[in-house]
Motif scaffolding. Sequence first.
Motif, PDB file in Angstrom:
ATOM      1  N   THR A 226       3.267   6.643  -0.511  1.00  0.00           N
ATOM      2  CA  THR A 226       2.646   7.803  -0.592  1.00  0.00           C
ATOM      3  C   THR A 226       2.239   8.384  -1.892  1.00  0.00           C
ATOM      4  OG1 THR A 226       4.286   9.477   0.124  1.00  0.00           O
ATOM      5  CG2 THR A 226       2.773   8.368   1.994  1.00  0.00           C
ATOM      6  N   LEU A 227       3.305   8.087  -2.915  1.00  0.00           N
ATOM      7  CA  LEU A 227       3.292   8.561  -4.203  1.00  0.00           C
ATOM      8  C   LEU A 227       2.791   7.588  -5.232  1.00  0.00           C
ATOM      9  CD1 LEU A 227       7.185   9.590  -3.913  1.00  0.00           C
ATOM     10  CD2 LEU A 227       5.025  11.021  -3.310  1.00  0.00           C
ATOM     11  N   SER A 228       2.464   6.326  -4.886  1.00  0.00           N
ATOM     12  CA  SER A 228       2.026   5.121  -5.612  1.00  0.00           C
ATOM     13  C   SER A 228       0.545   5.298  -5.826  1.00  0.00           C
ATOM     14  CB  SER A 228       2.502   3.872  -5.110  1.00  0.00           C
ATOM     15  OG  SER A 228       2.024   2.952  -5.977  1.00  0.00           O
ATOM     16  N   ARG A 229      -0.004   5.181  -7.106  1.00  0.00           N
ATOM     17  CA  ARG A 229      -1.264   5.378  -7.738  1.00  0.00           C
ATOM     18  C   ARG A 229      -1.757   3.829  -7.834  1.00  0.00           C
ATOM     19  NH1 ARG A 229      -2.055  10.332 -11.461  1.00  0.00           N
ATOM     20  NH2 ARG A 229      -1.475  12.136 -10.077  1.00  0.00           N
ATOM     21  N   ASN A 230      -0.667   2.911  -8.450  1.00  0.00           N
ATOM     22  CA  ASN A 230      -1.095   1.779  -8.948  1.00  0.00           C
ATOM     23  C   ASN A 230      -0.286   0.587  -8.675  1.00  0.00           C
ATOM     24  OD1 ASN A 230       0.607   2.719 -10.940  1.00  0.00           O
ATOM     25  ND2 ASN A 230      -0.728   2.623 -12.465  1.00  0.00           N
ATOM     26  N   VAL A 231       1.027   0.895  -8.179  1.00  0.00           N
ATOM     27  CA  VAL A 231       1.895  -0.066  -7.775  1.00  0.00           C
ATOM     28  C   VAL A 231       1.690  -0.786  -6.426  1.00  0.00           C
ATOM     29  CG1 VAL A 231       4.486  -0.415  -7.695  1.00  0.00           C
ATOM     30  CG2 VAL A 231       3.771   0.853  -9.397  1.00  0.00           C
ATOM     31  N   PRO A 232       1.735  -1.781  -6.302  1.00  0.00           N
ATOM     32  CA  PRO A 232       1.536  -2.583  -4.980  1.00  0.00           C
ATOM     33  C   PRO A 232       2.620  -2.559  -4.268  1.00  0.00           C
ATOM     34  CG  PRO A 232       1.331  -4.171  -6.377  1.00  0.00           C
ATOM     35  CD  PRO A 232       1.417  -3.071  -7.328  1.00  0.00           C
ATOM     36  N   ILE A 233       2.901  -2.193  -2.941  1.00  0.00           N
ATOM     37  CA  ILE A 233       4.044  -1.963  -2.065  1.00  0.00           C
ATOM     38  C   ILE A 233       4.025  -2.965  -1.003  1.00  0.00           C
ATOM     39  CG2 ILE A 233       5.583  -0.316  -1.222  1.00  0.00           C
ATOM     40  CD1 ILE A 233       4.300   1.619  -3.234  1.00  0.00           C
ATOM     41  N   LEU A 234       5.023  -3.473  -0.636  1.00  0.00           N
ATOM     42  CA  LEU A 234       5.372  -3.915   0.692  1.00  0.00           C
ATOM     43  C   LEU A 234       6.308  -3.145   1.288  1.00  0.00           C
ATOM     44  CD1 LEU A 234       5.046  -7.861   0.092  1.00  0.00           C
ATOM     45  CD2 LEU A 234       3.193  -6.525   0.828  1.00  0.00           C
TER      46      LEU A 234
END
Length: 447
Positions: A258-266
Motif C-alpha cells: 500500500t506504500l509502494s509507488r514503483n517497486v513490484p511486490i509479491l
Amino acid sequence: MDSDGDLPFLLDVHVSVNGRSSVPEKVKGRQPGWSVRPSDMANRTYNPIRAIVDNMKLEPNPDKPMISLSLGDPTLFGNLPTDPEIIQALKDALDSGKYNGYAPSIGYLSSREEIASYYHHPKAPLEAKDVILTCGCSQAIELCLAVLANPGQNILAPRPGFSPYRTHAESMGIELKLYNLLPEKSWEIDLKQMESLIDEKTACLIVNNPSNPCGSVFSKSHLQDILAVAARKYVPILADEIYGDMVFSDTKFEPIATLSRNVPILTCGGLAKRWLVPGWRLGWILIHDRRDIFGNEIRNGLVKLCQRIMGPCTIVQGALKSILRRTPQEFYHNTLSFLKSNADLCYEALAAIPGLRPVRSSGAMYIMVEIQMEHFPEFENDVEFTEQLFVEQSVQCLPAKCFEYPNFFRVVITVPKVMMLEACSRIQEFCEQHYHLAEGSQEECDK
C-alpha cells in the motif's frame, strides 16, 4: 523365457554383421553395479532449526512437567481454538460435495476473487488474476523465490529471520545474503548495511513484517525507507506478511504494497496464523505490480511453477468465502488480546531477571531475549544455555542460532497464561543458579 518368466540374458549372444561376429557394446556412461545417490538439490537442502534441535539429544527434568516455548504452532496447547464459524465453513464445504475433485493449479477462480476482495486496498488494488493460492505460506515463499531467482543469483533476507528462507534458497542454488535487524531499534533494518549487500546478482529483497522470530512491527516511515532502497537499486520485494494484522492494540500494521509507488511486490500470506489453522495448509501470493514491471513473464512463470502440482486443498478453498466473510471480529480481537497480555507478562518477568534482556514485542507470536553471556561464563553460547535450561527446568526455547543470530533465544507466547508464568519462574530460577557478576562490572566494584 527362463523359469522366472524373464527374458533370457543376452550379453553373450554374438551377432553376425557382414560375415563378422560382434558383441554388443556396454551402455556408455553407466558403471556396472548399483549407484544411487541423492540429488544436488537434496544435498543442498538444510533447515537450521531441524539441524540444531534434532541434535539436542537431551532429556528434560523428570520432576518438572515439560513446557515447550519453541514451536510456532498456536494450536499446540488447545487454549487458542479457531472460531466455530471457521469449523462450520469447512464442514459445509465438505458436505456440499462440490470440492472433491481437482481445482485449477492456482486455485478456484471464486476463491481467488474472495482473497482479492478481502485484501484490496485503494493504494494496492487487487483482482483475481493477481492472486495465486498455494499449499501454505511456505510454498508461497518457495514459489516466489523460484520465479524471481536463478541458481547463482542472490537474495537478501533478515537476520534474525525465518530459517526456511535459507532452506528454500540454497536448495535451489541461490545464495542467501543476510541483512541485520537492530534490537536497540525494536528490530528495525540496518538500511545502510542492507543496501551494501545489493549487487548485480541480487534477485529480490525479503521483508518479513510482522516478524518471526522478533515479534516486531515496522512503522510506516521505516517501510517507506525500505522501499526507497529497493527503488533506488531496482530490486523487487518478497513481502512475507503471514502475521499481517496480528499486531497489538498500540501498533498499526501497514501492508508494504500500500506504500509502494514503483517497486513490484509479491506478498505472501495464509490462513495459518491469523485464523489459527496452520494444518489446513492454505496460503496465497498477491501480485502487486502497478507499473507493470513484472509484466506477463513473472505471472506466467508463477502459473507454470504451480502446475507442477495440483494446488492446495480444495475443501479449504471451498470454505474460504465463509471464513473471510463470517469470522466474527470478536475472534480476532480475543486472539490479539491474549497474545498482548502474554507478551507483556513475559517481557516484564524476563526483564526483571539479571542477565536477560528481552526486546518488547509488538505483534506476531514471539519475543526475542538477549542472554548477556558474560554473566553466564559456563555456557559458550545460546545453544548451550537453552540446552541446560531444558535439562534442568524442562523449559524448551529455541536458541537464536536457529535464526542466525547469536546469544538470544526465542519465546513463543501462545501458551496458556498459567504455563507462561510457570515457564518464566523456572527461567528465573535457572538464571539465578548460573548467574555470575562479570569481571570488572559495577556490581563487582560495589562489593
